[in-house]
Structures are given as C-alpha cells and as structure tokens.
Write an enzyme that holds these catalytic residues in place. Sequence first.
Site, short mmCIF file in Angstrom:
data_model
loop_
_atom_site.label_atom_id
_atom_site.label_comp_id
_atom_site.label_asym_id
_atom_site.label_seq_id
_atom_site.Cartn_x
_atom_site.Cartn_y
_atom_site.Cartn_z
N CYS A 2 -2.18 -0.56 -29.09
CA CYS A 2 -1.75 -1.65 -29.96
C CYS A 2 -2.68 -1.68 -31.17
CB CYS A 2 -1.78 -2.98 -29.23
SG CYS A 2 -0.97 -4.30 -30.16
N ASP A 32 -1.76 3.22 -21.65
CA ASP A 32 -1.80 2.11 -22.60
C ASP A 32 -3.28 1.76 -22.77
OD1 ASP A 32 -1.11 0.01 -24.25
OD2 ASP A 32 -0.69 -1.37 -22.59
N GLY A 78 -0.09 -6.15 -16.85
CA GLY A 78 1.11 -5.84 -16.08
C GLY A 78 2.43 -5.89 -16.80
N GLY A 79 2.45 -6.17 -18.10
CA GLY A 79 3.72 -6.27 -18.81
C GLY A 79 4.49 -4.98 -18.85
N ALA A 124 -3.02 -0.51 -16.16
CA ALA A 124 -1.85 -1.36 -15.98
C ALA A 124 -2.04 -2.83 -16.33
CB ALA A 124 -1.36 -1.25 -14.53
N GLY A 125 -3.29 -3.32 -16.32
CA GLY A 125 -3.48 -4.75 -16.55
C GLY A 125 -3.12 -5.16 -17.98
N GLU A 133 -5.50 -0.19 -12.08
CA GLU A 133 -6.27 -1.11 -12.93
C GLU A 133 -7.69 -1.17 -12.40
OE1 GLU A 133 -8.03 -3.41 -15.39
OE2 GLU A 133 -5.98 -2.76 -15.82
#
Length: 512
Positions: free
Chosen positions: A440, A387, A317-318, A314-315, A338
């Site tokens: 990403c 993610d 947090g976006g 999660a870090g 996280e």
Amino acid sequence: MSEARGGRPGGPRRPRQDRAIGEQARPAGQRERSGVQRDRFTAVDDARRVAFAVLRAVGDEDAYANLVLPKMLRAKRLDARDAAFATELTYGVLRGRGAYDALIASVTDRALSEIDAPVLDVLRIGAHQLLAMRVPDHAAVATSVALARVEVGAGPSGLVNAVLRSLVGLDLATELDRLAAEAGGSEDARLALVSSHPEWIVRSLREALRAHGSDPAELPVLLAADNEAPAVALCALPGLAAPRKLLEPDTRVELEPGRWSPTAAVVRRGDPGAVPAVRDGNARVQDEGSQLVAHVLAAAPLEGRDEAWLDLCAGPGGKAALLAAVAATRGARLTAVEVAPHRAELVRTSLAGIRRSHGEDAVTVRVADGREVGDDEPAAYDRILVDAPCTGLGALRRRPEARWRRTPADLGSLGPLQRELLGSALRAVRPGGVVAYATCSPVLAETRLVVDDAIRAAGKQGLEVERLDTPAVLATVPGAESMPGVAAGQAVQLWPHTHGTDAMHVQLLRRR
C-alpha cells in the site's frame, strides 16, 4: 506568556467553500452543537472531547485513529450528527496538521516546540473549525478555550484564546500561499505546506508518479486526494454474500455498486455495520484497491495444480478473507501466516465466515515468521500473496497520521524485511506457481526496487523467476477491464486521484 500577534486587516470574510484540507463541512442548518456546555468556560461537548482524546492517543500512544475513534464514539454513545462532527474534527486535524501548525506559528512568538502537545492539539482543533468548517467563529474560539480549561488546565487558556482570535477572518488557501511565498524554497516545499504533507513524502510521490509512468504534473491533484475523506467500500465474500444482495434497499444504509471490483459495494449513507452481511461476517469493509490485489492473484494463469494458496503476511485478515472465499469456491485451501499472535487472532476472526460455510479445513491460520516459510515448506504452494509491511504512504486518506509518524528512515528499515518476505515466497511457491507482491505504497523503494532485488537474489539461489503482465491479468477481472492508467511497466499501480482507491502496487511473478 507569549501573546499571539494581532489579526490581519482585510475586507469581508471569504466564504469557506473551497477547503484545501479536511473533510466535508457540516451541512447548512447544523452549525449549532447539541449538548454544548451551559457555561462555556467550564464544560465542553462530548464530540470535541472525543476528538481531543483520539488526537492524544495518536500522539502519545502511536494509536491509529481508525481503530480508536469508533471505540470512543460507541463509549460516548454520540448520535449520528455528533459522531460525524467528532469524526470531521479528528480526521480534519490529522490531515491538516502541517498547515495548521504553520499558521499557528505565524501568529505567535512562541515556538511550537515550546507549546505542550495537548495545548497544540486544542489549537489545531480550533484552527480546523475556524478555517475549514462552518462553525461560527465565536463558537470555535469559545469551545476551544473551554476544551483547554477542561482537558489541560486554566493556564494555557489565554494562549489558546489569543492564537485563535488571531486566526479569525483568515482564508486558509490564501494564508498558506502567502506563507509559502514568504518562505521561498522549492516547488516541493511549497506543495508540502499547502497540501499539509512532509516534504520528503512530496518528493517520494513525485518520483513515484514519474517512475510508474504517470505525469508528475498530477502531483498536486494526488496530494489533494490524500486530504479527501474516502468512500467506504464493502467486500461481499464470494460464496457467502453477493454484491447485488448488499444493494437491496435498506432505510438505514444506502449502497451503490463498486466502481472496479466485482465484489464491491460503496456506502453512500449510513453505518456499514448495520448491513446484515457485515454483521454476519459475510461481507467486510475493504478498499476496492485491496480487493483488486486479491482478485489479480486469483486470476493469474497457473501451470499445473491449483490447490494450495498462501497469504504470507495475513494480518489483520482483509485480503486473507477474500482469498480464502475465492479459494473455497474453487476447491482450494488457504493457509494464512501471521507473525504477531494478536494479529493472528484478527485473521481468525476475519475468516470465521469462511469456516462456517466451508468447514474448518477450508483455511488454516498459523503464527509464524513469513521469512522462514520458504525454507520450511519449499515449493509447497500454488498461489502466494506477499502483502508486505510498508510505510502506508498509499493510504494517507485512511490513515492520515502516518504522514507525520513515518520518516525517510522507515524506507530503509522496512526494505530488508520486504525483500526477505518476497524471497521466502519465491522459494515457497512451486515451479509454475504465482506470487503477488503487493504494498500500500507507490514509493519506488518499496515497490519496483524490492522486486528487482528479490528476483536477482532468487537467481543466485538457482531459482528462475519471471514477471507476469499484471495489467493484462487485471483486465480479466470483471469490472476492472477499463481501468485507466494502471500500467507501471509489468506491474499495476493504482492511485487515489485516478481510481478513487488506495495507491496499491502489485506485481505478479511466476517461478519457472
């Protein structure tokens, strides 16, 4: 001390309107710096000193410019014009470092490895002003010499003066083409030089374009997009803020609707921090590509209940904030995991607005290793986002220093972690539930190959996993129905040059 070679003869200087590297040049009429030193050899303006300090933090401490620069700008209390100048210098040098180093090496007999890192940063700052900005030549040279004297010492100032004077009058694109022709080598080597990317990244991006169904001939345009300053996008958290509210006229900030995400507004002028919803935690800065990752997971069709959502990495947090906001509007709860305590604190900060609006029970933040969640909580969640930590090669517009910091070895070292996290998520999701694997990075080693291996490993554990048609799900997200060229097989691949987003990759998976 080695002296720089003499400048090349030539006719009148060519205008610098077509810049291969760097951000926007300073507007006409803003060439002279406010607060410039009265004695050019003993003092230098704060904007250049901030740029130098950020470059040193990036070089010495592996800092991220997007985190360090805002703090330094606030500490120096620079006005808007000087802050923009410092930002242009910082990011222009980080993006163009490879090209500037090649030009600097071409006009001095000293190997770059023999030049102290702080001196090399001064030279890069001077080169960027001379070759990609509208700073007068004499000001670019004199202020760089002053910067060397103030920040490094008097000794290297002669080298700085000689090297930069050798660059006066040169056209960046012409010189890079010349150096590439002299060096020979492959087309990827030429593109690496003229676009200021390491050659291994050029090769990886070419392979990614081909493998994800795009034309490899787009590579030069993609590389050029990496060197453009990205627009700042805001995300209005559902239930807390509405994009149309962000778009209300404001003399301090000019916004327009996002291009693809239903929660996006794009900043065209002003400081996003001045937007009331951002100050209140009801909206946040977030690339449209990252927003779409959360929307795709939220839009995926489920079989059965839809109550327990999980963000496994999660870090900072976006995406967790957007997922938590969407979940709360549906009566679901998000658990954000996280592994790093300091990043978990960032997640808690990002989720503060959700808690204020929907109560403490709307979201839970846990410090834990995501690789263990699948064994600790088997089949416990309905929707899971992975993610995954990655090289970030899809976000080189925002974090240009990553291109110089990362190496091919990172692909190998991150691969096992990515596979373990995705495997954990496939164990943690219930039958009929959905996992979104996102990075990403468009690179095959971090995208399709990870998914292939994770599905194969899950099968050996007795888990049946199927790919979902992720482009079809994306087409159900309001605003994203007409996005061109997103399909990469059953995954979605976004591109900076095509969509104006980071190069996000997302694959939806359902456990049967």
